[in-house]
Every structure is written in structure tokens, then in C-alpha cells.
Design an enzyme around this catalytic site. Structure first.
Site, mmCIF file in Angstrom:
data_model
loop_
_atom_site.group_PDB
_atom_site.id
_atom_site.type_symbol
_atom_site.label_atom_id
_atom_site.label_comp_id
_atom_site.label_asym_id
_atom_site.label_seq_id
_atom_site.Cartn_x
_atom_site.Cartn_y
_atom_site.Cartn_z
ATOM 1 N N ARG B 133 0.804 -1.246 0.000
ATOM 2 C CA ARG B 133 0.000 0.000 0.000
ATOM 3 C C ARG B 133 0.821 1.274 0.000
ATOM 4 O O ARG B 133 0.264 2.349 -0.180
ATOM 5 C CB ARG B 133 -0.924 0.078 1.225
ATOM 6 C CG ARG B 133 -2.037 -0.919 1.222
ATOM 7 C CD ARG B 133 -2.925 -0.632 2.439
ATOM 8 N NE ARG B 133 -4.179 -1.345 2.363
ATOM 9 C CZ ARG B 133 -4.329 -2.586 2.783
ATOM 10 N NH1 ARG B 133 -3.319 -3.235 3.301
ATOM 11 N NH2 ARG B 133 -5.503 -3.171 2.683
ATOM 12 N N ASP B 134 2.095 1.195 0.256
ATOM 13 C CA ASP B 134 2.869 2.437 0.361
ATOM 14 C C ASP B 134 4.260 2.235 -0.252
ATOM 15 O O ASP B 134 5.265 2.636 0.320
ATOM 16 C CB ASP B 134 2.982 2.862 1.839
ATOM 17 C CG ASP B 134 3.571 4.260 1.992
ATOM 18 O OD1 ASP B 134 3.486 5.061 1.036
ATOM 19 O OD2 ASP B 134 4.131 4.553 3.070
ATOM 20 N N LEU B 135 4.289 1.598 -1.403
ATOM 21 C CA LEU B 135 5.580 1.380 -2.055
ATOM 22 C C LEU B 135 6.080 2.685 -2.643
ATOM 23 O O LEU B 135 5.360 3.366 -3.373
ATOM 24 C CB LEU B 135 5.442 0.328 -3.174
ATOM 25 C CG LEU B 135 5.323 -1.118 -2.717
ATOM 26 C CD1 LEU B 135 4.970 -2.009 -3.904
ATOM 27 C CD2 LEU B 135 6.615 -1.579 -2.069
#
Lengths: 360, 360
Positions: B133-135
Site C-alpha cells: 500500500r505504500d511502495l
């Protein structure tokens, strides 16, 4: 006595082996399964501690990770390890998935053993039962023979290794061994992985030498006829099972050869001449570069490397005069015309060699 | 040292803080010595105490992913009111600091390697049912700088926490979007659905982020820019234009185009139209790219605008200006990163990328 910290909740029976036992537990803190190996500290406690310290610091994709340690009052230690959700290579034996699949498995095992040897540890019990494939297809070695000893104590603490995979020198009364026992065991494991069994020679106690060139007769099932191993791999795997430990190759040599053969026919050379690209690869193996009467060179791909197969006149590769047999060094420039000529009397062709990366 | 701890602090009687290794948006990160096991680890603790419950969840999520391209979760402990995640210590820096900070873009060979390993790590997570979700570049750790010895995705669990903040920011509209530090860093790599419907984000959002990072690595800038303007462009769904330099040089054009094609597939507005992480792995597995180690040097001279020499710590290295990739002009005095190959008189560099001078 041996109470595990409360975070590790047993999730099945404890499995007892010769010198150790393994309990499968759930780590309630991180909500993941772990394998706890109980090991009795032996008379060689200090060496065991040294080896354990080395393993804890080692980073290998192909060796199970140790998360935690517990020490118990009865001189036992508990090694909390990552749990590999998968069967070992013995339980799950299946004929190799083509020559590529076979090399890929052997290469991963050899990489793991190389990592172990790099920190001066000997595994002592390499065999298909001690190798697992995780759900991502990554091969992991586990169950180090840490408590098993060499030397005079060997007779009292029991046999080192597993018959069929144990090197001949381990059957001596005062067995002294080196990392070459892992190389022997790797050879036997390779044989098992190809055929699903060991030969009578290997099963003999102590093992007898294999017929010369044994691996040369092995066929890995592919299509109707099966595929033979490459000559270099045959030579190395045969040598792994040499009776004399000094005749066995270093595992790194085996690993590197397997990596090369994994890429067989998968290299590519991008050849750019006057702005237009062309490719040399398994489908298009040879190229002839000519510049009038100044110089000409033929370059061919043999599945492993690109090399000069004929050269005449003034031919330079990366500024070096070349002759037949010269192997191209990765990325380079082929110049036709010697450096003594003016630039407009020479031609330059760039030649960039690459290949897919094997990523596990 | 920033955050609650200084060197010498011991957490849970076991982890002794040695140094500060930076801080993320959500947490402080320290290098610590595990006194029980005798190895160095990374110790992370949330900045915001109210986040401790989610921090525990995040540790559990991270612990589910077990792959060489994902930082390994080792332990989770509470000490007083503080919570700590213990992770393998990756001795390197993040993709932003290690690579992008000085160069903006990578040569296509290096970019291919990053792409391949990122996709592998993301695929392993998706197999375990975990979405990052937060690459973004600061969540990708690189060992060995431009040589890319190891590439590991980190902060899998933390992403879930960051996600809460991102959701708040996204639902708060563009004004909160640009004031939330977490959102600002993540925004250029955030999938349109992560902005529009942040509570319903699946694995395809990770694929989008990988595509955005690839676009950045190849072209030198995130696909839709940064800041507020990026939001509109991301939601608009128009594919970003690719700079001409990618395909201007026939030595790089083919690989750069192949990579950019995959990156653009990942950047499709409709999540269903994007490839799965597994498909990216397969595509990358077929690409040919060289993985030679990189070195750094300074351009000493350029002759006729065609070739020159790079000053290094060892002997000078020869290069052709046609080996230079990227939008930056190569000139005398420029810092460059390059791979090099055997040559007569001097080694020859290829590829060459111009970077900023290292900061003193």
C-alpha cells in the site's frame, strides 16, 4: 527443565532425531509458525557455540533463518527457526522439471552450501531430507549437524551424517573431516535428485566409488528421450563423489558452473553498427564483420560465451589485437582498422553481451 | 540521535541501541546489537504512541512475508509503554538516498535489475495475501549502492499504518494531502484508486507503485510529477509522455523500451488492466541485462566529443560518449557511475551515467 517461553505454543508433536528433536510451535507474538530445534550441548560446547554464532550472522537466501535462541538448565539449547511450509526434497521427490529445473535446484543447494562454507561452518548432514522448497520456490537448507562431532569422540556420539550421503572418510575409526564431506553429500544429493534413488555403490557401507562418468549416463526427463547433463557438470558432479576428499571440487566451483549452464543459450549480444542494432543469440549464433580489406572478424555464440572464430587483418576488441579463440569481455567495441589509422579509416561496432538474471 | 533512544539504551534486556539509522514518516529506526544472539538488527519504534496497536498488527503482517527481496521480521517486543519491531539490519540505504538522490535515473540494465527484484518481493507478498500500500523509493532498501548487491522492500506492516494517515489525507482532500508528510512522499507513487477510494485498495495498487518507480528510475522523474499537480494527473489517467533520451541511443533503446512498456502497463488507471506482480516477474525473467558491479569516477578528458577517460581510484577507464545514458550532458569534471570491462591500455566503461558530485 525445558520450558519454552510462553510466546511459543506447541502446535504438534515433537519429532525426535538422533542428536536433537524439533518441535513445531506457533509464535503467538508475531502469529507465525516456527520450528524449535532442541540440541544437547556436547563435550565440544565451545565449538558448537562458535558455529552457532557464525550461522546466526550468516545471511543466505538458501539457509533457514534463525530468529531466536533459548538456553535451558539441562545444558540443552533451543534454536527458534523460520518454519518452511513445504515438503523436503526426499518426501516430495519428483523427476526434475527439465534440465533447467534440475540445474536450478542444484544451483540453489550449492549456493546455500557455499554460504555456509564461507563462514567456516561444515553442515555435516546434507541430504534431500534436510532441504526444503518454500512456497516461493526458494530452496532452503536446514538441520545443521551442529552437535555431531569429528575426531575420537565420533565413535561414542554416533555416526556423523547419513549413510548413502556420508563421505567415505567418515567411516574411518578416527574420522577427521573437512568441508569436502558436504561436497560429497551434495554429489549424492544431486544423484538422488536426478533419479529418486542412490546407487548400490553409494548405499554400501562404506560407500564404493561410482563407475567413472556415472553422471554422463544420466538423462533428465524432457520430451521423449531425456537430456544429458553438460560435460562440465558431469565432470564436476562425478568429482564431488571422489573417494579422496582432495579430489573433490570446492562447492563454489560447482555453484558457478551450474549458474553458467542455467544460462545456456540464453545470452544475447546487441551489436550496433552505424546506429543500427542486430542481435546474436541462440537463434542467430554467428556474425561476420568486415571492413574492405582492412580487417574482418567472425564471432560466434556457443551457448555459454561469445568468441572470435576467425580473424584476419586489423581487428581490435576493446583496443586489443585479437585472434581466433578470443572470448569477448561482456560489453566491448570491435574496431576494424588499427589504432595507427585515422578514425575515418576505421569502423567501430559495439558489442554488448547480457543475459537474464537468475532471481530466486 | 533522534527519537526516544540514545546509544547504549537496552530494549527488553536484549537489544542494545548502537546508532540512529534514520527515520521514516511513521517511525524511528535504530541499529541495535542483539546481545542474546550476537548480531546486529534494525529496531523500529513508532513515532506516534497512539499508533502502538496498529504497530503490533503491522509487525504481524510484515512477519507473514518471507522472501529474499523483503526485509525479514525477527521479533516484536514491548518494553514499558514502547513497542519495537526487530528486523534484519540492511546495511545500505534506501533507493532515494542510495540512487535517485544523486543521479535521477539509472541506466536500463540497473533499472531492469531493480524492477525484477522489486516485482519478486511484491509477488511474494501478494502470494501471502499482503498488500504493501505504500511502495515508494524510501521503502526500498539497497545494499551496495549502484552495484545493487541486494534489493529489499521494507515497511510492509508500517504501510498499513501509513495508509490510515493516507486515507485521512485523501479523504480530507488536496489540502490535507499536501500537508501530510507521509502523503507528500508517497503521492507520486500512489495509485489513482488509493487517492479516490483509499479504503478499497488491492494488490493492483502495489503494481501501480512499482510501475511508477520504474518510470522514475528510467526517465529521471516520477510519471505524473510531484505535489498537488500530480494528483490531478494521476486521476486523469492519461499515460505520461516518455522522454526521448530513453530510445535515442540504439545501445539502450531496446531494453529501455521493453522496460517502459511494462511500466506503462502497470500505470493503467483501471486496476484490472494492470499485470499481476507474477506477470512482471515473468517478463523481467526474460529480459537480458548485465549485472556487473558499478564504480564511480570523474570525467578527466573528452576527445572530439566521441570518447575520453574517466579518472578513478585505480587506473583511468576509457569510455565512448555513446555509452552515456540519461538526459545529462557528459563533460569534463562530471561525476559518473559506470560498469567496466577488460580492454587494451585501459578498461572500457559501459554504461555510463552522469551523477551529482557526492556531498562532503
Amino acid at each position: 527443565m525445558r520450558t519454552l517461553p510462553a510466546r511459543y505454543q506447541p502446535s504438534g508433536p515433537t519429532v525426535h532425531g538422533g542428536m536433537s528433536s524439533v518441535a513445531f510451535c506457533m509464535d503467538k507474538v508475531l502469529e507465525r509458525p516456527v520450528a524449535v530445534k532442541f540440541l544437547q550441548a556436547t563435550t565440544h560446547r565451545r565449538r558448537m557455540d562458535d558455529e552457532l554464532a557464525a550461522l546466526l550472522k550468516m545471511r543466505s537466501k538458501h539457509v533457514v533463518q534463525i530468529y531466536d535462541l533459548c538456553k535451558f538448565s539441562d545444558n540443552y539449547i533451543g534454536i527458534i527457526q523460520e518454519f518452511i511450509d513445504g515438503k523436503d526434497l526426499f518426501e516430495s521427490f519428483a523427476p526434475p522439471n527439465g534440465i533447467d529445473g534440475y540445474y536450478r535446484q542444484l544451483w540453489q543447494i550449492a549456493s546455500g552450501i557455499s554460504d555456509i562454507h564461507a563462514v567456516d561452518v561444515i553442515h555435516r548432514d546434507i541430504k534431500p531430507n534436510n532441504v526444503k522448497i518454500d512456497p516461493e520456490g526458494v530452496i532452503k537448507i536446514f538441520d545443521f549437524g551442529l552437535a555431531r562431532d569429528a575426531g575420537p569422540a565420533a565413535a561414542t556420539v554416533g555416526f556423523v551424517g547419513t549413510p548413502g550421503f556420508a563421505a567415505p572418510e567418515l567411516y574411518a575409526t578416527a574420522a577427521k573431516f573437512t568441508s569436502a564431506i558436504d561436497v560429497y553429500a551434495f554429489g549424492a544429493t544431486s544423484l538422488f535428485m536426478a533419479t529418486g534413488d542412490l546407487t548400490p555403490e553409494l548405499k554400501a557401507i562404506p560407500p564404493a566409488p561410482l563407475p567413472t562418468g556415472y553422471f554422463g549416463a544420466i538423462r533428465i526427463p524432457t520430451g521423449k528421450n531425456g537430456t544429458a547433463l553438460s560435460a562440465e557438470v558431469v565432470r564436476l558432479l562425478d568429482a564431488c563423489l571422489a573417494k579422496n576428499p582432495n579430489d573433490r571440487p570446492a562447492i563454489t566451483e560447482v555453484r558457478d558452473a551450474l549458474a553458467r549452464h542455467l544460462l545456456f543459450d540464453r545470452h544475447q549480444a546487441l551489436v550496433v553498427f552505424r546506429g543500427s542494432p542486430s542481435y546474436l543469440n541462440a537463434a542467430n549464433r554467428a556474425i561476420a564483420l568486415r571492413f574492405g580489406t582492412v580487417g574482418s572478424v567472425d564471432i560466434a555464440y556457443d551457448g555459454l560465451k561469445f568468441a572470435v572464430t576467425a580473424a584476419s587483418g586489423e581487428v581490435y576488441i576493446n583496443n586489443r589485437p585479437v585472434a581466433t579463440g578470443y572470448q569477448l569481455p561482456g560489453c566491448c567495441v570491435v574496431a576494424l582498422g588499427s589504432p595507427a589509422r585515422r578514425n575515418n579509416e576505421r569502423v567501430f561496432i559495439t558489442f554488448d553481451v547480457s543475459h537474464p538474471e537468475i532471481v530466486v | 540521535m533522534s527519537g526516544p533512544h540514545g546509544a547504549g539504551d537496552v530494549i527488553d534486556g536484549r537489544y542494545e541501541i548502537r546508532s540512529d539509522v534514520g527515520e521514516g514518516g511513521m517511525q524511528f529506526v535504530y541499529a541495535a546489537h542483539d546481545k542474546l544472539i550476537g548480531r546486529m538488527v534494525a529496531l523500529k519504534t513508532p513515532k506516534n504512541k497512539s499508533a502502538t496497536k496498529r504497530f503490533k498488527r503491522s509487525a504481524i503482517v510484515a512477519a507473514k512475508v518471507n522472501h529474499p527481496n523483503v526485509a525479514k521480521t525477527l521479533d516484536y517486543v514491548r518494553d514499558g509503554t514502547n513497542r519495537y519491531l526487530i528486523e534484519e539490519l540492511i546495511e545500505g540505504s534506501d533507493l532515494q538516498d542510495a540512487l535517485l538522490h544523486r543521479s535521477g535515473c539509472l541506466d536500463p540494465y540497473s533499472a531492469a535489475k531493480v524492477f525484477h527484484h522489486l516485482a519478486k518481493g511484491v509477488a511474494a507478498a501478494h502470494h501471502a495475501g499482503v498488500v504493501h500500500r505504500d511502495l515508494k523509493p524510501t521503502n526500498v532498501m539497497v545494499v551496495g549502492g549502484y552495484s545493487l548487491n541486494e534489493i529489499k522492500i521494507t515497511d510492509f506492516g508500517i504501510a498499513k499504518m501509513a495508509n490510515e494517515e493516507l486515507i485521512e489525507a485523501a479523504e480530507g482532500g488536496t489540502s490535507t494531502m499536501t500537508t501530510s508528510q507521509t502523503a507528500v512522499g508517497a503521492l507520486p507513487y500512489m495509485a489513482p484508486e488509493a487517492i479516490e477510494t483509499p479504503r478499497a485498495v488491492g494488490s493492483a495498487a502495489d503494481v501501480w507503485s512499482v510501475g511508477a518507480m520504474m518510470f522514475h528510475l528510467l526517465s529521471g522523474a516520477p510519471p505524473f510529477g510531484t505535489g498537488l499537480a500530480a494528483v490531478r494527473r494521476i486521476l486523469d489517467g492519461t499515460p505520461p509522455p516518455t522522454p526521448a533520451f530513453l530510445t535515442a541511443n540504439p545501445q539502450f533503446a531496446s531494453l529501455a523500451k521493453e522496460l517502459m512498456d511494462v511500466a506503462l502497463q502497470c500505470l493503467q488507471k483501471n486496476p484490472d488492466d494492470r499485470p499481476m506482480a507474477d506477470e512482471i516477474v515473468t517478463l523481467c525473467g526474460m529480459l537480458c541485462y548485465s549485472i556487473e558491479p558499478r564504480a564511480e569516477g570523474v570525467i578527466r578528458r573528452i576527445d572530439y566529443g566521441a570518447y575520453g577517460f574517466i579518472e578513478t581510484e585505480g587506473p583511468d577507464v576509457f569510455f565512448h560518449t555513446s555509452s552515456v545514458y540519461g538526459p545529462r550532458l557528459v563533460q569534463v569534471g562530471a561525476n559518473v557511475i559506470f560498469a567496466s570491462y577488460d580492454g587494451g591500455g585501459a578498461r572500457r566503461a559501459h554504461p555510463v551515467v552522469v551523477v551529482d558530485a557526492p556531498q562532503a
